[in-house]
Structures are given as C-alpha cells and as structure tokens.
Design a protein around this motif. Structure first.
Motif, short mmCIF file in Angstrom:
data_model
loop_
_atom_site.label_atom_id
_atom_site.label_comp_id
_atom_site.label_asym_id
_atom_site.label_seq_id
_atom_site.Cartn_x
_atom_site.Cartn_y
_atom_site.Cartn_z
N UNK A 71 -6.23 8.31 -11.75
CA UNK A 71 -7.32 8.62 -10.82
C UNK A 71 -7.87 7.35 -10.18
N UNK A 72 -7.95 6.28 -10.95
CA UNK A 72 -8.43 5.00 -10.42
C UNK A 72 -7.45 4.47 -9.37
N UNK A 73 -6.13 4.54 -9.66
CA UNK A 73 -5.14 4.09 -8.67
C UNK A 73 -5.24 4.92 -7.39
N UNK A 74 -5.48 6.21 -7.56
CA UNK A 74 -5.62 7.09 -6.40
C UNK A 74 -6.84 6.68 -5.58
N UNK A 75 -7.95 6.43 -6.24
CA UNK A 75 -9.18 6.02 -5.55
C UNK A 75 -9.02 4.67 -4.85
N UNK A 76 -8.24 3.79 -5.45
CA UNK A 76 -8.02 2.45 -4.88
C UNK A 76 -6.94 2.44 -3.80
N UNK A 77 -6.26 3.57 -3.62
CA UNK A 77 -5.24 3.66 -2.59
C UNK A 77 -3.90 3.05 -2.98
N UNK A 78 -3.68 2.85 -4.29
CA UNK A 78 -2.40 2.28 -4.73
C UNK A 78 -1.57 3.26 -5.54
N UNK A 79 -2.03 4.50 -5.64
CA UNK A 79 -1.21 5.52 -6.31
C UNK A 79 0.05 5.68 -5.48
N UNK A 80 1.17 5.80 -6.14
CA UNK A 80 2.42 5.94 -5.42
C UNK A 80 3.12 4.62 -5.17
N UNK A 93 0.84 -1.18 0.00
CA UNK A 93 0.00 0.00 0.00
C UNK A 93 0.89 1.24 0.00
N UNK A 94 0.54 2.20 -0.79
CA UNK A 94 1.34 3.41 -0.93
C UNK A 94 1.21 4.28 0.33
N UNK A 95 2.23 5.07 0.56
CA UNK A 95 2.27 5.90 1.76
C UNK A 95 2.08 7.38 1.42
N UNK A 96 1.17 7.68 0.53
CA UNK A 96 0.91 9.08 0.19
C UNK A 96 0.21 9.76 1.36
N UNK A 97 0.67 10.96 1.67
CA UNK A 97 -0.01 11.73 2.70
C UNK A 97 -1.33 12.23 2.12
N UNK A 101 7.56 -1.00 -4.84
CA UNK A 101 8.18 0.02 -3.99
C UNK A 101 7.39 1.32 -4.07
N UNK A 102 7.60 2.18 -3.08
CA UNK A 102 6.96 3.49 -3.10
C UNK A 102 7.58 4.36 -4.18
N UNK A 103 6.73 5.07 -4.89
CA UNK A 103 7.18 6.08 -5.85
C UNK A 103 7.28 7.38 -5.06
N UNK A 132 3.54 5.33 -13.03
CA UNK A 132 3.15 4.04 -12.47
C UNK A 132 4.35 3.26 -11.95
N UNK A 133 5.56 3.75 -12.22
CA UNK A 133 6.75 3.03 -11.80
C UNK A 133 7.71 3.95 -11.07
N UNK A 134 8.54 3.33 -10.23
CA UNK A 134 9.61 4.07 -9.58
C UNK A 134 10.68 4.38 -10.64
N UNK A 135 11.60 5.23 -10.32
CA UNK A 135 12.62 5.64 -11.29
C UNK A 135 13.47 4.45 -11.73
#
Length: 129
Positions: free
Chosen positions: A79-88, A1-5, A95-97, A109-112
């Motif tokens: 927007x869908x990833x953001x709504x699903x809580x997996x953005x980032x 799960x992403x750790x976006x504030x 890994x976290x982006x 959608x990917x880390x660097x």
C-alpha cells in the motif's frame, strides 16, 4: 516510475485493503483471546498503532501470528509503494512488473526474472514474492 494505469492501481488498492481487513480480524481475535502477557501487550500495541509488530517464535499460536503479521506487513508495504507511485516497479532492477503479476500477487516487489534469480540463490524467503 511504474506505469500502472489508474484502473489497475485502484484495483490493487481495493484488493490490498480487502486482504488487510481480512487479516486484522483473525490477528485481533488471536491476540485478545490469549492470557499470555506478551500477546496482550502486542494486542494493545496493534490497537494503538495499527502496525504489525514482532513476536517471539514459540508455539503454534505464535507461529500463526507471526505468519499473519508478516503478511500484514507485506500488505502495508505494498500500500505504501502504491501511495508513493512506485508499485509495479521491480525493487531489484527497476523494470516494470507486469500488471497481470501484480493482480495475481498484489504484494509482489520484483519482476519474474529477479524473483527467479532470488529463488535460485535461496533468497525466496526474503524475496519480494
């Protein structure tokens, strides 16, 4: 799960919705300004569903439309990833982006590291930006 504030998530949503709105105007104008039956059908579909649709690759107008619809699809997916809580969250390694990357490129959608690996393999076109 992403750790976006919550503040980063809200900012990403705002930016994505603004980008989406900015794209819809030119797409609708291009579609409604055409006499091409395929484009007119696509315009009707876009109005009914609000979704991006596939187009044939012929002529500059269709190439521009294809580019715009692809960008719209990327925004909708973000927007869908953001709504699903997996953005980032990197779609390749999990890994976290970093937030700075997402703020610079909200559809990422990917880390660097994974993005660089995709580009080295020649998958940049299909990569996650």
């Amino acid at each position: 799960m992403s750790k976006l504030t919550p503040s980063i998530a809200a900012e990403l949503e705002r930016v994505l919705r603004n980008q989406r709105a900015a794209l819809l105007g030119p797409i609708r104008a291009r579609l409604h300004g055409s006499d091409d039956p395929e484009l007119m059908a696509l315009a009707n579909n876009l109005e009914q569903t609000g979704d991006a649709a596939d187009t044939a690759d012929s002529g500059l107008e269709l190439a521009l439309l294809d580019h715009e619809l692809s960008a719209l699809a990327d925004i909708d997916a973000a927007l869908k990833r953001l709504a699903e809580g997996v953005a980032g969250e990197c779609s390749a390694c999990g890994a976290d982006i970093p937030s700075a990357r997402l703020l610079a490129n909200p559809v990422a959608r990917t880390c660097i590291g994974c993005q660089e690996a995709l580009e080295k393999r020649g998958g940049a076109h299909h990569a996650a930006h």
